[in-house]
Design a protein around this motif. Structure first.
Motif, PDB file in Angstrom:
ATOM      1  N   SER A  43      -3.374   6.073  -0.856  1.00 32.80           N
ATOM      2  CA  SER A  43      -4.689   6.010  -1.493  1.00 32.80           C
ATOM      3  C   SER A  43      -5.418   4.727  -1.098  1.00 32.80           C
ATOM      4  CB  SER A  43      -4.536   6.048  -3.024  1.00 32.80           C
ATOM      5  OG  SER A  43      -3.752   4.956  -3.468  1.00 32.80           O
ATOM      6  N   ASP A  44      -6.730   4.735  -1.274  1.00 37.13           N
ATOM      7  CA  ASP A  44      -7.598   3.583  -1.014  1.00 37.13           C
ATOM      8  C   ASP A  44      -7.381   3.001   0.374  1.00 37.13           C
ATOM      9  OD1 ASP A  44      -9.655   1.913  -1.590  1.00 37.13           O
ATOM     10  OD2 ASP A  44      -8.525   0.567  -2.895  1.00 37.13           O
ATOM     11  N   ARG A  45      -7.340   3.886   1.345  1.00 37.81           N
ATOM     12  CA  ARG A  45      -7.139   3.445   2.732  1.00 37.81           C
ATOM     13  C   ARG A  45      -8.290   2.571   3.243  1.00 37.81           C
ATOM     14  NH1 ARG A  45      -5.644   8.639   2.285  1.00 37.81           N
ATOM     15  NH2 ARG A  45      -7.658   9.337   3.077  1.00 37.81           N
ATOM     16  N   LYS A  97       0.851  -1.198   0.000  1.00 36.09           N
ATOM     17  CA  LYS A  97       0.000   0.000   0.000  1.00 36.09           C
ATOM     18  C   LYS A  97       0.882   1.242   0.000  1.00 36.09           C
ATOM     19  CE  LYS A  97      -3.645  -2.637   0.622  1.00 36.09           C
ATOM     20  NZ  LYS A  97      -4.635  -2.850  -0.449  1.00 36.09           N
ATOM     21  N   SER A  98       0.311   2.342  -0.432  1.00 37.84           N
ATOM     22  CA  SER A  98       1.079   3.586  -0.497  1.00 37.84           C
ATOM     23  C   SER A  98       1.031   4.381   0.798  1.00 37.84           C
ATOM     24  CB  SER A  98       0.553   4.457  -1.641  1.00 37.84           C
ATOM     25  OG  SER A  98      -0.835   4.704  -1.500  1.00 37.84           O
TER      26      SER A  98
END
Length: 280
Positions: A248-250, A40-41
């Motif tokens: 993003s997209d947590r 994940k970022s």
């Protein structure tokens, strides 16, 4: 009386156990979570505790993250403890509304105005922090009202109004198994958490249909949180806290971590329903 209060706080603080490391039986789950968030970022803080066995898994569990609206659990618990001692009631009027309606709005819809009315009635953020400290909880800092938090310049590494994942599951543990609340108030609080309508794409999103989840979300620009309880098929209760900032997209990351925790605890420890914590 103030001297006794200070002494009590010091004793509770000194008695606070060191943050739990991941239990040996759950090291593979910790590795799975580490692998998951590595892709994940954003930055994730995760902790989960089996309230029956005491087994814990943690990833960045000692790192402070903004609580955002997850602080509302502490506000609710502090108010309900006053109800338990007969100092306040659920029927009393606060700002022209019943206290019970404010609690419902705060925990079900995450109403910020209702939260600040309750905080003001309790005596301000400092009073809620004193309640946290009195119960021996370190790693949680409550410094501002919701209105103040939202109006201040945003810094997601600000340690004001923050919690570590391990501190949050310790608060959840005390709510569930400690003497923080009387049974009636605990049941009432968890009933409201079960009715939470925010964050359907977080902890609840990927769990098996029908899984009981009692939770509270938190959201700021660049921050997504979700904390609460998951009940496994055998009745065991898992306290869970997942904080995510940046990237993003947590929500998806939280959902995937929650499912990994559900599967990991369900597979590692198996008990007949009749021996599950609290018989639930």
């Amino acid at each position: 009386m103030r001297l006794f209060a200070v002494l009590g706080w010091l004793l509770a603080f000194l008695a606070q156990p060191a943050a739990a490391a991941t239990s040996p039986e759950l090291l593979s789950l910790e590795q799975q979570l580490a692998s998951l968030v590595a892709g994940k970022s954003g930055e994730y803080g995760i902790a989960a505790l089996d309230l029956h066995t005491g087994k814990t898994v943690s990833l960045n569990g000692d790192t402070a993250f903004p609580m955002a609206s997850t602080v509302k659990l502490a506000v609710a618990a502090a108010y309900l403890s006053q109800v338990d001692f007969g100092r306040r009631t659920l029927d009393q009027s606060i700002g022209g509304r019943r206290a019970s309606s404010l609690l419902e709005a705060m925990l079900i819809r995450s109403d910020n105005y209702a939260t600040d009315l309750l905080i003001s009635n309790l005596g301000g953020p400092k009073t809620v922090q004193q309640w946290i400290s009195w119960h021996g909880l370190s790693g949680i800092s409550i410094d501002r009202t919701i209105a103040q938090l939202l109006s201040d310049q945003r810094d997601l590494r600000d340690t004001r109004d923050s919690s570590t994942p391990l501190a949050m599951i310790e608060l959840l543990k005390k709510i569930e198994t400690g003497n923080v609340l009387k049974p009636q108030s605990r049941t009432y609080l968890q009933m409201l958490m079960a009715r939470c309508i925010t964050g359907s794409n977080r902890i609840r999103a990927l769990l098996p249909a029908g899984t009981r989840v009692e939770h509270k979300t938190g959201t700021l620009t660049g921050l997504t949180d979700d904390v609460g309880f998951i009940t496994l098929p055998d009745g065991r209760r898992i306290a869970i806290a997942i904080f995510a900032r940046y990237g993003s997209d947590r929500p998806r990351g939280i959902a995937e971590a929650a499912r990994a925790i559900y599967d990991g605890f369900a597979a590692t420890f198996r008990y007949p329903l009749v021996t599950a914590y609290g018989g639930r």
